[in-house]
Every structure is written in C-alpha cells, then in structure tokens.
Write an enzyme that holds these catalytic residues in place. Structure first.
Site, PDB file in Angstrom:
ATOM      1  N   LEU A 122      -1.790  15.112 -11.290  1.00 57.26           N
ATOM      2  CA  LEU A 122      -1.587  14.234 -12.662  1.00 57.26           C
ATOM      3  C   LEU A 122      -1.061  12.857 -12.291  1.00 57.26           C
ATOM      4  O   LEU A 122       0.222  12.698 -12.632  1.00 57.26           O
ATOM      5  CB  LEU A 122      -1.060  14.743 -13.864  1.00 57.26           C
ATOM      6  CG  LEU A 122      -1.192  14.413 -15.301  1.00 57.26           C
ATOM      7  CD1 LEU A 122      -2.592  14.382 -15.872  1.00 57.26           C
ATOM      8  CD2 LEU A 122      -0.197  14.892 -16.089  1.00 57.26           C
ATOM      9  N   ARG A 123      -2.042  11.822 -11.858  1.00 57.70           N
ATOM     10  CA  ARG A 123      -1.189  10.408 -11.781  1.00 57.70           C
ATOM     11  C   ARG A 123      -1.000   9.647 -12.781  1.00 57.70           C
ATOM     12  O   ARG A 123      -2.110   9.532 -13.795  1.00 57.70           O
ATOM     13  CB  ARG A 123      -2.273   9.721 -10.551  1.00 57.70           C
ATOM     14  CG  ARG A 123      -1.973   8.667 -10.185  1.00 57.70           C
ATOM     15  CD  ARG A 123      -1.060   8.564  -9.142  1.00 57.70           C
ATOM     16  NE  ARG A 123      -0.854   7.598  -7.988  1.00 57.70           N
ATOM     17  CZ  ARG A 123      -0.192   6.387  -8.681  1.00 57.70           C
ATOM     18  NH1 ARG A 123       0.499   6.366  -9.814  1.00 57.70           N
ATOM     19  NH2 ARG A 123      -0.280   5.425  -7.827  1.00 57.70           N
ATOM     20  N   GLU A 129       0.797  -1.096  -0.025  1.00 54.35           N
ATOM     21  CA  GLU A 129      -0.188  -0.040   0.139  1.00 54.35           C
ATOM     22  C   GLU A 129       0.699   1.274  -0.065  1.00 54.35           C
ATOM     23  O   GLU A 129       1.910   1.295   0.670  1.00 54.35           O
ATOM     24  CB  GLU A 129      -0.736   0.044   1.208  1.00 54.35           C
ATOM     25  CG  GLU A 129      -1.768  -1.150   1.485  1.00 54.35           C
ATOM     26  CD  GLU A 129      -2.885  -1.128   0.306  1.00 54.35           C
ATOM     27  OE1 GLU A 129      -2.794  -0.193  -0.485  1.00 54.35           O
ATOM     28  OE2 GLU A 129      -3.432  -2.297   0.052  1.00 54.35           O
ATOM     29  N   GLY A 130       0.236   2.346  -0.733  1.00 53.41           N
ATOM     30  CA  GLY A 130       1.072   3.392  -0.623  1.00 53.41           C
ATOM     31  C   GLY A 130       0.735   4.544   0.418  1.00 53.41           C
ATOM     32  O   GLY A 130       0.025   4.118   1.600  1.00 53.41           O
ATOM     33  N   PHE A 131       1.633   5.536   0.238  1.00 53.35           N
ATOM     34  CA  PHE A 131       1.518   6.624   1.407  1.00 53.35           C
ATOM     35  C   PHE A 131       0.455   7.008   1.797  1.00 53.35           C
ATOM     36  O   PHE A 131      -0.110   7.279   3.122  1.00 53.35           O
ATOM     37  CB  PHE A 131       2.473   7.623   1.100  1.00 53.35           C
ATOM     38  CG  PHE A 131       2.806   8.661   2.318  1.00 53.35           C
ATOM     39  CD1 PHE A 131       3.513   8.391   3.163  1.00 53.35           C
ATOM     40  CD2 PHE A 131       2.114  10.026   2.087  1.00 53.35           C
ATOM     41  CE1 PHE A 131       3.823   9.340   4.098  1.00 53.35           C
ATOM     42  CE2 PHE A 131       2.430  11.001   3.122  1.00 53.35           C
ATOM     43  CZ  PHE A 131       3.373  10.520   4.007  1.00 53.35           C
ATOM     44  N   ASN A 132      -0.632   7.331   0.903  1.00 53.48           N
ATOM     45  CA  ASN A 132      -1.884   8.083   1.120  1.00 53.48           C
ATOM     46  C   ASN A 132      -3.103   7.058   1.777  1.00 53.48           C
ATOM     47  O   ASN A 132      -3.815   7.504   2.370  1.00 53.48           O
ATOM     48  CB  ASN A 132      -2.117   8.943   0.091  1.00 53.48           C
ATOM     49  CG  ASN A 132      -1.293  10.203  -0.093  1.00 53.48           C
ATOM     50  OD1 ASN A 132      -1.402  11.105   0.745  1.00 53.48           O
ATOM     51  ND2 ASN A 132      -0.430  10.147  -0.944  1.00 53.48           N
ATOM     52  N   PHE A 165      -3.720  10.090  -3.445  1.00 50.90           N
ATOM     53  CA  PHE A 165      -2.988  11.332  -3.320  1.00 50.90           C
ATOM     54  C   PHE A 165      -3.854  12.440  -3.690  1.00 50.90           C
ATOM     55  O   PHE A 165      -3.991  13.249  -3.012  1.00 50.90           O
ATOM     56  CB  PHE A 165      -1.933  11.123  -4.349  1.00 50.90           C
ATOM     57  CG  PHE A 165      -0.952  12.329  -4.390  1.00 50.90           C
ATOM     58  CD1 PHE A 165       0.434  11.679  -3.903  1.00 50.90           C
ATOM     59  CD2 PHE A 165      -0.955  13.391  -4.792  1.00 50.90           C
ATOM     60  CE1 PHE A 165       1.297  12.666  -3.976  1.00 50.90           C
ATOM     61  CE2 PHE A 165      -0.208  14.395  -4.863  1.00 50.90           C
ATOM     62  CZ  PHE A 165       1.121  13.969  -4.282  1.00 50.90           C
TER      63      PHE A 165
HETATM   64  O1  GFB Z   1       0.232   7.882  -2.455  1.00 47.02           O
HETATM   65  P1  GFB Z   1      -0.309   6.831  -3.070  1.00 47.02           P
HETATM   66  O2  GFB Z   1      -0.816   5.737  -2.527  1.00 47.02           O
HETATM   67  O3  GFB Z   1      -1.557   7.350  -4.257  1.00 47.02           O
HETATM   68  O4  GFB Z   1       0.722   6.360  -3.900  1.00 47.02           O
HETATM   69  P2  GFB Z   1      -2.634   6.573  -5.227  1.00 47.02           P
HETATM   70  C1  GFB Z   1       1.263   7.012  -5.056  1.00 47.02           C
HETATM   71  C2  GFB Z   1       2.812   7.497  -4.582  1.00 47.02           C
HETATM   72  O5  GFB Z   1       3.283   7.841  -5.983  1.00 47.02           O
HETATM   73  C3  GFB Z   1       2.744   8.618  -4.073  1.00 47.02           C
HETATM   74  C4  GFB Z   1       4.014   9.087  -5.939  1.00 47.02           C
HETATM   75  O6  GFB Z   1       2.865   8.338  -2.588  1.00 47.02           O
HETATM   76  C5  GFB Z   1       4.083   9.285  -4.379  1.00 47.02           C
HETATM   77  O7  GFB Z   1       5.295   8.655  -3.779  1.00 47.02           O
HETATM   78  N1  GFB Z   1       3.226  10.079  -6.602  1.00 47.02           N
HETATM   79  C6  GFB Z   1       1.940  10.006  -7.042  1.00 47.02           C
HETATM   80  C7  GFB Z   1       3.567  11.493  -6.444  1.00 47.02           C
HETATM   81  N2  GFB Z   1       1.724  11.174  -7.358  1.00 47.02           N
HETATM   82  C8  GFB Z   1       2.599  12.229  -7.085  1.00 47.02           C
HETATM   83  C9  GFB Z   1       2.824  13.355  -7.377  1.00 47.02           C
HETATM   84  O8  GFB Z   1       1.970  14.316  -7.794  1.00 47.02           O
HETATM   85  N3  GFB Z   1       4.005  14.240  -6.987  1.00 47.02           N
HETATM   86  C10 GFB Z   1       5.070  13.265  -6.156  1.00 47.02           C
HETATM   87  N4  GFB Z   1       6.087  13.818  -5.647  1.00 47.02           N
HETATM   88  N5  GFB Z   1       4.822  11.995  -6.001  1.00 47.02           N
HETATM   89  C11 GFB Z   1      -2.256   3.893  -5.245  1.00 47.02           C
HETATM   90  C12 GFB Z   1      -1.045   3.330  -4.991  1.00 47.02           C
HETATM   91  O9  GFB Z   1      -1.979   5.209  -5.652  1.00 47.02           O
HETATM   92  O10 GFB Z   1      -3.172   3.409  -6.211  1.00 47.02           O
HETATM   93  C13 GFB Z   1      -1.240   1.642  -4.659  1.00 47.02           C
HETATM   94  O11 GFB Z   1      -0.373   3.518  -3.721  1.00 47.02           O
HETATM   95  C14 GFB Z   1      -2.112   1.203  -5.949  1.00 47.02           C
HETATM   96  O12 GFB Z   1      -0.308   0.927  -4.772  1.00 47.02           O
HETATM   97  C15 GFB Z   1      -3.277   1.902  -6.228  1.00 47.02           C
HETATM   98  O13 GFB Z   1      -1.637   1.239  -7.052  1.00 47.02           O
HETATM   99  C16 GFB Z   1      -4.126   1.640  -7.249  1.00 47.02           C
HETATM  100  O14 GFB Z   1      -3.866   6.314  -4.695  1.00 47.02           O
HETATM  101  O15 GFB Z   1      -2.317   7.560  -6.197  1.00 47.02           O
END
Ligand code: GFB
Length: 419
Positions: A282-283, A47-50, A380
């Site tokens: 913009l993901r 799982e990611g940060f958010n 995010f």
């Molecule tokens: O945070 P997060 O869970 O959001 O994972 P999602 C995306 C990660 O990608 C962030 C990087 O924690 C950042 O490290 N990242 C994405 C970005 N967008 C940006 C941005 O605009 N700026 C920067 N600096 N970094 C989830 C994934 O992504 O989506 C899961 O964590 C899974 O693994 C799921 O793939 C479907 O919710 O976008």
C-alpha cells in the site's frame, strides 16, 4: 611451436581456467588482472531504491557486452541519502553487501564495491561522462545517438588548474582526467562504441545512468541479471523468522524453496503455493498526492482487501506500507475480524540495516504470500512481482493492484520470467 611449448601452453591455459573457476569474490579481486577496467555509474539523486535496482540491470548488461572483448568490472554505487530514507544519517553511504548477496551478483558479471575500488585504484577515474537528454528534445524521429554537448543541468565537477577535474562521488572527492556532458538517446548498448574507443582510460564513470534504456526489457538477459540480485542473507533470515512467527509461513510448506545458486533455480510456473496470507503493498505518502485517482482511500483499500481474503478463504493479511502509523491503525480498524500483520523492525535491526533493510524485509514477506496485490506504477510493487516470478507463482496470484477511484481498473502488465 614444438611439442614441449605446446604442452606448456596447455598447462598454463588449464591453470588460468581453474583459477577463474574456483576463486571466490574476494580472491578473484585479489588476483586481479592488469587489463581489468572499471565502470562506475550513478543515478539521479531524486530516484528511489527500486528504480536504482532497475538501472543496475541496464548497466550490468552493458558490462556483459563489453566483456565480449574486454575485461570490465562494475563498481557498485554505494547507497545513501535517498529521498525516502528517513533513518539514514546524511552523508552516510553503505555498501551493496548490506542489501544484496554480492557473490550472487558476481555470478553474472564481475562487480566490486566502491570502497574496494578506492583501495586498489585510489580516488581517481580516467573519464567521466554525465548523461543528459538532447536540449532540443528528440524531434519526433527516434534514432540511437550520442553527442558531446554543453551541460544542461548543474553538476558537481569543477576543473582544476592542471586541466583535470574533480568532483564528489558519494562521500569521496575524486579526480578525473576527462569530463564530458553527453546528450544521449538510446539504450545501454548505445554506449558501447564510446566506452570501447576510450582506450586511454582504465576507468570510466557514467553519471545519470538512468538516462539510458534497457537493451531488452523483460528478455532473457534482463531476467538473468535480475535473478542474480539476491538479497543479503541477514535480510532473508529476518524475513524468514517473521513469516514463521507471525504468519505461519515457511518455505518447505509454501513450496518456495530455492537452490543455493540462482542459476540452478528454475521452478515450474504454479509450483509455488505461498504462505497462508495475502500481502498488500500500500504505497501512500507522495503517491496520494501525485497519483490521487489511482490510490484508493483507506476505506476502499479495506473493501478490496476483504474481498481478496474471502476469495482466497484466508484470514491474515500482511501490509507493507510507507503510510504513517495513524493511517495503518485506521486501515486495521476497517478490517475487524481479520488478522492484520505489519513488520516493525527492532531498534537494533533498524540501526544496523536502515530503511533500505526494512523495505527489503517487507518485500520478501510480500513475495512469499499466497496472493499479492500492489500499488499502481510503484517500482516497489514491480520488484515484488519479479521476485514472485522467480519463485514460480501463478500469474493471477502476482499481477494485481489496488484500484483507486475507478473500481475494475486496469491490472498491471504481466512481465513473465524468461530463462
Ligand atoms: O522504492 P521506490 O522508488 O518505489 O521508493 P516507488 C519508495 C521508497 O519508499 C522505498 C519506501 O524505497 C522505501 O524506502 N517505501 C515505499 C516503503 N513503500 C514501502 C513499504 O511498503 N515498506 C517500506 N518499509 N518502505 C517512486 C519514488 O516510488 O515513485 C520516486 O522513488 C517517485 O521518487 C516515483 O516519487 C513517482 O516507485 O513506489
């Protein structure tokens, strides 16, 4: 009780109340009480940060309920080895204070860093429960329940000769007296009886805590825990500098000033104006593959951005993205005549605060824009929307997302702040 004893009791009560009211995070932890118990938790490594930030809220509100009768402290799981973080040394874990204002968290529930827990309690945990779903599924009938079951997935605990267990928690080998895989269907509060009945353990570790749902997603307690999650000062300051230098934005002019204490910050809706730019999250990367229909091509993204800029009568757009540099350059070339701004950290900043720090600075800059638009189902983007709710923006300036193949796509649900 005679009068003398009564007076002594009153003085003692007053002293304890005063000490609790005046202690800082550090002194509170130093003056720990013997009846303190500790709840540790972790989340699926994928799982990611958010999403992890969301799981914190579920567990924080579990602590709130446990503390109606007991004295629990939440141990903050260190950050590291996340799938999306490319600039983090494998095996390196960093404390929450790198990203969050831990004193603010402490104003909602008592928390402590894992390192501090190790210093006082040692590398040991009373009971470990690794959560999982039911192997047979939920069978079409929803009921809150949990049961000890054989482990479905591989875990990293092994039994020792003396009957206890040992397992890796972040970078530390930890001994645990009891180990159980627990199938669960329910929310955070479903775990209350289990933890309350486990009287032999001073500390409890919950693995795969994302398995439990929120007690009340989007309700008053959700938002209180959410508001307590202020970012660390050094990250807020970096974002403030960048907004001032590259986007002509500052809190006074943008009407986004907040009180020092999140509990005193309750702006009226519409009070926040935001800086003279629109912000886009913009993901790209895995989303382009996994959510192809909902992620716009760069050309389509540029068309939507142009329209938003024209509607707002603005010329600057801030782009937060995980896209490779080539894609960002292409997007920029599709927006001639507009100022396209992107945050690029210094080597020193990246070295100190890593990808997590950079992502938070991106989120803070997006939070302060006149208008925000995000990406479909990205946590995010969701966290940015929440930060904007906390600042008091009009809903129409926050709950937007870029459309993929279908123009006029459904816009995000409006999870409004509740106090
Ligand atoms: O945070 P997060 O869970 O959001 O994972 P999602 C995306 C990660 O990608 C962030 C990087 O924690 C950042 O490290 N990242 C994405 C970005 N967008 C940006 C941005 O605009 N700026 C920067 N600096 N970094 C989830 C994934 O992504 O989506 C899961 O964590 C899974 O693994 C799921 O793939 C479907 O919710 O976008």
């Amino acid at each position: 009780m005679d009068n003398c004893n009564k007076t002594l009791l009153i003085i003692l009560t007053l002293l304890i109340t005063f000490q609790r009211a005046t202690c800082t995070q550090e002194t509170c932890r130093e003056g720990r009480r013997n009846d303190e118990r500790y709840l540790l938790y972790d989340v699926n490594p994928g799982e990611g940060f958010n999403l992890r930030r969301d799981v914190y809220i579920r567990v924080a509100n579990l602590i709130r309920k446990l503390n109606d009768v007991d004295n629990w402290v939440l141990v903050l799981p260190p950050w590291g080895n996340l799938y999306h973080w490319q600039n983090v040394r494998p095996g390196l874990y960093v404390p929450w204070k790198n990203f969050f204002d831990v004193e603010s968290l402490n104003k909602w529930i008592p928390v402590t860093e894992f390192n501090d827990y190790l210093k006082t309690e040692g590398a040991t945990v009373g009971s470990t429960y690794v959560l999982q779903n039911y192997a047979e599924g939920w069978g079409g009938k929803w009921e809150e329940k949990y049961d000890k079951r054989p482990c479905i997935e591989r875990h990293n605990f092994e039994q020792r000769d003396d009957g206890s267990w040992s397992g890796q928690m972040w970078a530390t080998k930890v001994k645990t007296d009891n180990f159980t895989c627990l199938s669960i269907q329910g929310q955070a509060a479903t775990l209350l009886p289990l933890i309350q009945r486990d009287l032999t353990s001073r500390s409890v570790f919950i693995g795969r805590a994302e398995t439990i749902l929120h007690d009340e997603y989007g309700g008053k307690w959700y938002w209180a825990a959410r508001r307590s999650m202020r970012f660390a000062r050094h990250l807020r300051e970096e974002a403030t500098r960048f907004r001032r230098d590259y986007l002509g934005s500052d809190d006074k002019q943008d009407k986004t000033e907040v009180k020092d204490d999140w509990r005193d910050t309750k702006p009226k809706r519409g009070a926040a104006v935001g800086g003279p730019y629109i912000a886009v999250h913009l993901r790209r990367k895995d989303f382009v593959r996994a959510r192809g229909d909902e992620v716009p091509s760069l050309k389509k993204a540029a068309q939507q951005i142009k329209k938003l800029l024209q509607n707002e009568n603005l010329t600057s757009v801030f782009i937060a993205t995980d896209a490779p540099v080539m894609e960002l350059q292409e997007l920029e070339s599709l927006l001639p005549g507009y100022k396209v701004v992107h945050y690029k950290p210094s080597t020193d900043f990246l070295h100190k605060w890593g990808d997590g720090g950079v992502a938070i600075v991106d989120q803070i800059i997006c939070t302060h824009a006149r208008l925000f638009t995000g990406s479909y189902e990205s946590t995010f983007s969701f966290r940015i929307q929440e930060e904007r709710e906390i600042l008091g923006f009009e809903e129409r300036r926050t709950f937007n997302r870029l459309c993929g193949k279908k123009s006029n796509c459904d816009q995000p649900a409006k999870w409004r702040i509740i106090y």
